[in-house]
Design a protein around this motif. Structure first.
Motif, PDB file in Angstrom:
ATOM      1  N   ASN A 537       0.821  -1.209   0.000  1.00 20.31           N
ATOM      2  CA  ASN A 537       0.000   0.000   0.000  1.00 20.31           C
ATOM      3  C   ASN A 537       0.859   1.265   0.000  1.00 20.31           C
ATOM      4  O   ASN A 537       0.472   2.296  -0.566  1.00 20.31           O
ATOM      5  N   ASN A 538       2.035   1.184   0.597  1.00 13.97           N
ATOM      6  CA  ASN A 538       2.937   2.336   0.609  1.00 13.97           C
ATOM      7  C   ASN A 538       3.351   2.759  -0.803  1.00 13.97           C
ATOM      8  O   ASN A 538       3.720   3.921  -1.023  1.00 13.97           O
ATOM      9  N   LEU A 539       3.288   1.838  -1.744  1.00 13.63           N
ATOM     10  CA  LEU A 539       3.661   2.169  -3.120  1.00 13.63           C
ATOM     11  C   LEU A 539       2.677   3.150  -3.750  1.00 13.63           C
ATOM     12  O   LEU A 539       2.987   3.759  -4.776  1.00 13.63           O
ATOM     13  N   THR A 540       1.491   3.304  -3.168  1.00  6.53           N
ATOM     14  CA  THR A 540       0.521   4.279  -3.661  1.00  6.53           C
ATOM     15  C   THR A 540       0.678   5.636  -2.973  1.00  6.53           C
ATOM     16  O   THR A 540       0.037   6.603  -3.384  1.00  6.53           O
ATOM     17  N   LYS A 541       1.494   5.689  -1.945  1.00  7.71           N
ATOM     18  CA  LYS A 541       1.609   6.904  -1.140  1.00  7.71           C
ATOM     19  C   LYS A 541       2.962   7.601  -1.268  1.00  7.71           C
ATOM     20  O   LYS A 541       3.073   8.801  -1.014  1.00  7.71           O
ATOM     21  N   LEU A 542       4.003   6.844  -1.616  1.00  5.44           N
ATOM     22  CA  LEU A 542       5.357   7.383  -1.625  1.00  5.44           C
ATOM     23  C   LEU A 542       5.768   7.814  -3.026  1.00  5.44           C
ATOM     24  O   LEU A 542       5.274   7.296  -4.028  1.00  5.44           O
ATOM     25  N   GLN A 543       6.716   8.730  -3.090  1.00  6.32           N
ATOM     26  CA  GLN A 543       7.288   9.174  -4.358  1.00  6.32           C
ATOM     27  C   GLN A 543       8.795   9.342  -4.195  1.00  6.32           C
ATOM     28  O   GLN A 543       9.321   9.337  -3.087  1.00  6.32           O
ATOM     29  N   GLY A 544       9.484   9.490  -5.317  1.00  4.15           N
ATOM     30  CA  GLY A 544      10.907   9.796  -5.299  1.00  4.15           C
ATOM     31  C   GLY A 544      11.732   8.737  -4.595  1.00  4.15           C
ATOM     32  O   GLY A 544      11.521   7.520  -4.755  1.00  4.15           O
ATOM     33  N   GLN A 545      12.677   9.169  -3.789  1.00  4.62           N
ATOM     34  CA  GLN A 545      13.614   8.268  -3.133  1.00  4.62           C
ATOM     35  C   GLN A 545      12.922   7.320  -2.161  1.00  4.62           C
ATOM     36  O   GLN A 545      13.292   6.145  -2.053  1.00  4.62           O
ATOM     37  N   LYS A 546      11.904   7.809  -1.469  1.00  4.09           N
ATOM     38  CA  LYS A 546      11.193   6.951  -0.521  1.00  4.09           C
ATOM     39  C   LYS A 546      10.466   5.818  -1.252  1.00  4.09           C
ATOM     40  O   LYS A 546      10.401   4.697  -0.742  1.00  4.09           O
ATOM     41  N   LEU A 547       9.936   6.113  -2.431  1.00  2.00           N
ATOM     42  CA  LEU A 547       9.311   5.061  -3.230  1.00  2.00           C
ATOM     43  C   LEU A 547      10.355   4.025  -3.633  1.00  2.00           C
ATOM     44  O   LEU A 547      10.114   2.813  -3.533  1.00  2.00           O
ATOM     45  N   LYS A 548      11.514   4.472  -4.079  1.00  2.00           N
ATOM     46  CA  LYS A 548      12.568   3.543  -4.482  1.00  2.00           C
ATOM     47  C   LYS A 548      12.986   2.640  -3.323  1.00  2.00           C
ATOM     48  O   LYS A 548      13.203   1.439  -3.503  1.00  2.00           O
ATOM     49  N   GLU A 549      13.084   3.208  -2.141  1.00  2.00           N
ATOM     50  CA  GLU A 549      13.481   2.410  -0.973  1.00  2.00           C
ATOM     51  C   GLU A 549      12.459   1.314  -0.686  1.00  2.00           C
ATOM     52  O   GLU A 549      12.818   0.188  -0.347  1.00  2.00           O
ATOM     53  N   GLN A 550      11.168   1.650  -0.827  1.00  3.49           N
ATOM     54  CA  GLN A 550      10.135   0.649  -0.573  1.00  3.49           C
ATOM     55  C   GLN A 550      10.151  -0.426  -1.657  1.00  3.49           C
ATOM     56  O   GLN A 550       9.985  -1.622  -1.370  1.00  3.49           O
ATOM     57  N   VAL A 551      10.358  -0.024  -2.907  1.00  9.88           N
ATOM     58  CA  VAL A 551      10.427  -0.995  -4.004  1.00  9.88           C
ATOM     59  C   VAL A 551      11.606  -1.933  -3.795  1.00  9.88           C
ATOM     60  O   VAL A 551      11.498  -3.151  -4.019  1.00  9.88           O
ATOM     61  N   ARG A 552      12.740  -1.397  -3.359  1.00  9.51           N
ATOM     62  CA  ARG A 552      13.923  -2.235  -3.142  1.00  9.51           C
ATOM     63  C   ARG A 552      13.663  -3.315  -2.102  1.00  9.51           C
ATOM     64  O   ARG A 552      14.123  -4.452  -2.241  1.00  9.51           O
ATOM     65  N   LYS A 553      12.912  -2.985  -1.068  1.00  6.34           N
ATOM     66  CA  LYS A 553      12.605  -3.968  -0.028  1.00  6.34           C
ATOM     67  C   LYS A 553      11.688  -5.068  -0.567  1.00  6.34           C
ATOM     68  O   LYS A 553      11.915  -6.262  -0.330  1.00  6.34           O
ATOM     69  N   LEU A 554      10.652  -4.672  -1.293  1.00  7.56           N
ATOM     70  CA  LEU A 554       9.733  -5.669  -1.843  1.00  7.56           C
ATOM     71  C   LEU A 554      10.408  -6.515  -2.927  1.00  7.56           C
ATOM     72  O   LEU A 554      10.167  -7.726  -3.024  1.00  7.56           O
ATOM     73  N   ALA A 555      11.257  -5.876  -3.720  1.00  6.71           N
ATOM     74  CA  ALA A 555      11.983  -6.622  -4.748  1.00  6.71           C
ATOM     75  C   ALA A 555      12.917  -7.641  -4.117  1.00  6.71           C
ATOM     76  O   ALA A 555      13.064  -8.767  -4.617  1.00  6.71           O
ATOM     77  N   TRP A 556      13.540  -7.254  -3.005  1.00  8.62           N
ATOM     78  CA  TRP A 556      14.422  -8.186  -2.298  1.00  8.62           C
ATOM     79  C   TRP A 556      13.621  -9.326  -1.670  1.00  8.62           C
ATOM     80  O   TRP A 556      14.050 -10.495  -1.707  1.00  8.62           O
ATOM     81  N   ALA A 557      12.454  -9.012  -1.127  1.00  6.75           N
ATOM     82  CA  ALA A 557      11.607 -10.059  -0.559  1.00  6.75           C
ATOM     83  C   ALA A 557      11.221 -11.065  -1.636  1.00  6.75           C
ATOM     84  O   ALA A 557      11.230 -12.280  -1.413  1.00  6.75           O
TER      85      ALA A 557
END
Length: 613
Positions: A537-557
């Protein structure tokens, strides 16, 4: 909005059709002969990037072919109906020709390009999206222009989606008419990511904006109870609109249908109308894949919006038949049952990822339209570098040594060439699938062969697709299943929501997971903890660097836990013919814009024209 794109089912009776086609055509010379003789021509480049081929003699300005003929039907044309809430014989691929979305995504310049929407603004603070319509759009009933497209049509479309519980109801609270050509959406859910908002709303067409639907909105409003609303929903789901009753606002408007052909006529109430120099767009019901290939070869069809043609058949087409490919943003995966006694161990799932030679699988499925995926992050191939430092992620190239070590670490032993599970039983999982033919079946047969050669006694269990979905996938009744990974649009939420949220229960996946630090598979297994609902759900709320950080965590999972092993990414072929038609070069920037396919979009611009006499 839905997509009835052909994927695993598009090559039914694949090999038999392929053989019959080539034998009947008698090779390249046979097919070229079917297309008729071509006069001497010369090609010149127009300012807009299109190619004009001129023959001998002077042009009268009349189109060589007054009808552009395609096939997006799959059923007799007279069976097609136009109520999108009634799934029976509704054709989204034709809808996309006769109705325009608010805007389309331009992947080259990474921005939306307006069509029905002239302008739009997003206020994430107050959760508002305001859309200004292009006032040049008008409805056409197949005989004449009827009236302008207005904010009332937008309201009708989205209000019905609210009542019917369709996708837009998940992220909109209210639709308000500001003036005749301006509408405002009030969003819900605290969405801050503008890409998520625009991809979900601007790609809609007003398929429920037809005049017939205004009465249905009133019926819902007048309903006094939920039971009454449910009855209205059921009634609307069975309601049909014939081609003769249809209103359209795209470059062509549906006029009527016989059994063989659905005819649409040029809509003077479309902004590109003055640039379009041919009067009709016809959709012909052809039938089997073999007949489609034959029709492309002999000129009965002027193109096809989406059909993947085998390489040996392609080489037999005449020179004026050409194609471009576009990513589907997804493809085949193997899905695993997480609460399985054996496959619940991520080391086993990762070992399987190393066993499979994905390049060989993609080659057998068709190298032109299948690209092997080895990074396994859940994202499409071209998007990994946008978010990730890919050097930190595990690459699942074929590596039997790594697969062997992972299985040993998980307590497996070997009896001769056969792997045994930690409790000493033969490891012989079924791979269940709803694929019964075509490239996807070839891929699964190759995967099964790879596992067997490695000592995993896998067995492929095929069944009819509906049975597979209802009895196997929806019930979670599998250990390994052929699945899909992918997204409807290129924003991370679309990729991760499908697996980590929507299909989590079917795969026996927990709500919360723990993984080692990114890029350190041997680190503490509890270093990174996440609640999957919150993380996605955070992927709908975050932008820029914070979005990338969240994507990196999910991609790693995804990369480390391997909920699915991505096998290949599918690419779709769109076919054009340049004997009687002008259009921009297939590798030009404008041809990378797609609404369903490049063909759909380019017809809306006036840059696709008929050659003239």
């Amino acid at each position: 909005m839905r997509d009835d794109s052909q994927q695993s089912g598009q090559f039914k009776d694949y090999w038999a059709s392929r053989r019959r086609f080539i034998q009947a055509a008698g090779g390249a010379a046979g097919i070229t002969g079917l297309a008729g003789c071509q006069g001497d021509t010369s090609d010149t480049k127009n300012n807009d990037g299109s190619t004009t081929t001129s023959g001998n003699g002077q042009s009268s300005g009349q189109p060589v072919d007054p009808e552009l003929t395609l096939d997006s039907l799959g059923v007799p044309a007279s069976d097609v109906q136009w109520n999108e809430f009634n799934f029976s014989n509704y054709k989204w691929m034709v809808q996309a020709h006769v109705m325009d979305p608010f805007a389309v995504w331009d992947p080259v310049n990474t921005k939306f390009v307006g069509l029905l929407a002239k302008d739009w603004t997003i206020d994430t603070e107050n959760q508002k999206l305001r859309v200004k319509l292009d006032e040049n759009y008008k409805w056409h009933d197949g005989k004449k222009v009827v009236r302008p497209v207005t904010a009332k049509d937008v309201y009708t479309h989205f209000q019905l989606e609210q009542f019917m519980g369709w996708s837009s109801s998940e992220y909109t609270n209210e639709i308000k008419e500001i003036d005749k050509h301006t509408v405002e959406f009030t969003l819900k859910g605290g969405y801050k990511n503008k890409d998520f908002i625009t991809f979900n709303l601007l790609t809609n067409v007003l398929s429920h904006g037809l005049p017939q639907y205004r009465d249905w909105v009133q019926k819902f409003k007048d309903a006094g109870s939920q039971s009454e609303k449910d009855n209205i929903s059921a009634e609307l789901g069975e309601f049909s609109i014939s081609s003769e009753e249809m209103y359209s606002y795209g470059p062509f408007a549906v006029q009527g249908a016989s059994r063989q052909e659905l005819t649409s006529v040029k809509n003077p109430g479309h902004p590109a109308s003055d640039k379009i120099n041919f009067p009709k767009l016809v959709f012909r019901y052809v039938g089997s894949e073999q007949k489609l290939w034959q029709s492309l070869a002999n000129g009965q069809l002027d193109g096809h919006v989406r059909i993947n043609v085998p390489k040996d058949v392609q080489t037999s087409f005449p020179n004026h038949v050409e194609n471009t490919t576009s990513t589907s943003l997804g493809g085949m995966a193997l899905a695993f049952k997480w609460n399985d006694d054996v496959l619940g161990d991520p080391r086993v799932r990762r070992a399987i990822g190393y066993v499979i030679d994905k390049k060989a699988v993609a080659q057998n499925a068709g190298a032109d339209t299948h690209q092997p995926v080895t990074l396994n992050t859940g994202l499409a191939l071209n998007y990994n570098s946008d978010y990730l430092d890919t050097n930190k992620y595990i690459k699942y190239d074929k590596n039997h040594q790594k697969a062997t070590q992972l299985l040993k670490d998980a307590g497996f032993t070997k009896n001769g060439k056969q792997w045994l599970t930690p409790d000493g039983k033969k490891f012989s999982p079924d791979i269940k699938t709803g694929t019964t033919g075509g490239p996807a079946l070839l891929a699964l047969q190759t995967i099964t062969s790879h596992l067997k050669q490695f000592g995993i006694d896998a067995r492929l269990r095929t069944m009819e697709e509906t049975s597979f979905v209802e009895r196997i996938w929806d019930q979670g009744d599998f250990r390994i299943a052929s699945g899909t990974w992918g997204a409807d649009y290129p924003q991370p939420y679309a990729w991760y929501n499908n697996t980590f949220v929507e299909n989590r229960e079917k795969m026996g996946m927990p709500d919360e997971i723990s993984v080692p630090p990114i890029g350190k598979p041997n680190g503490s297994q509890d270093a990174l903890q996440m609640n999957l609902d919150t993380a996605v759900n955070n992927l709908t709320k975050l932008q820029g660097q914070k979005l990338k950080e969240q994507v990196r965590k999910l991609a790693w999972a995804w990369n480390y836990m391997a909920p699915q092993i991505q096998i290949y990414e599918e690419r779709s072929q769109t076919w054009f013919t340049n004997d009687n038609w002008n259009y921009p070069p297939l590798d030009s920037d404008i041809m990378q814009r797609t609404f369903y396919t490049p063909f759909h979009y380019i017809l809306k611009t006036g840059k696709f024209t008929a050659k003239t006499k």
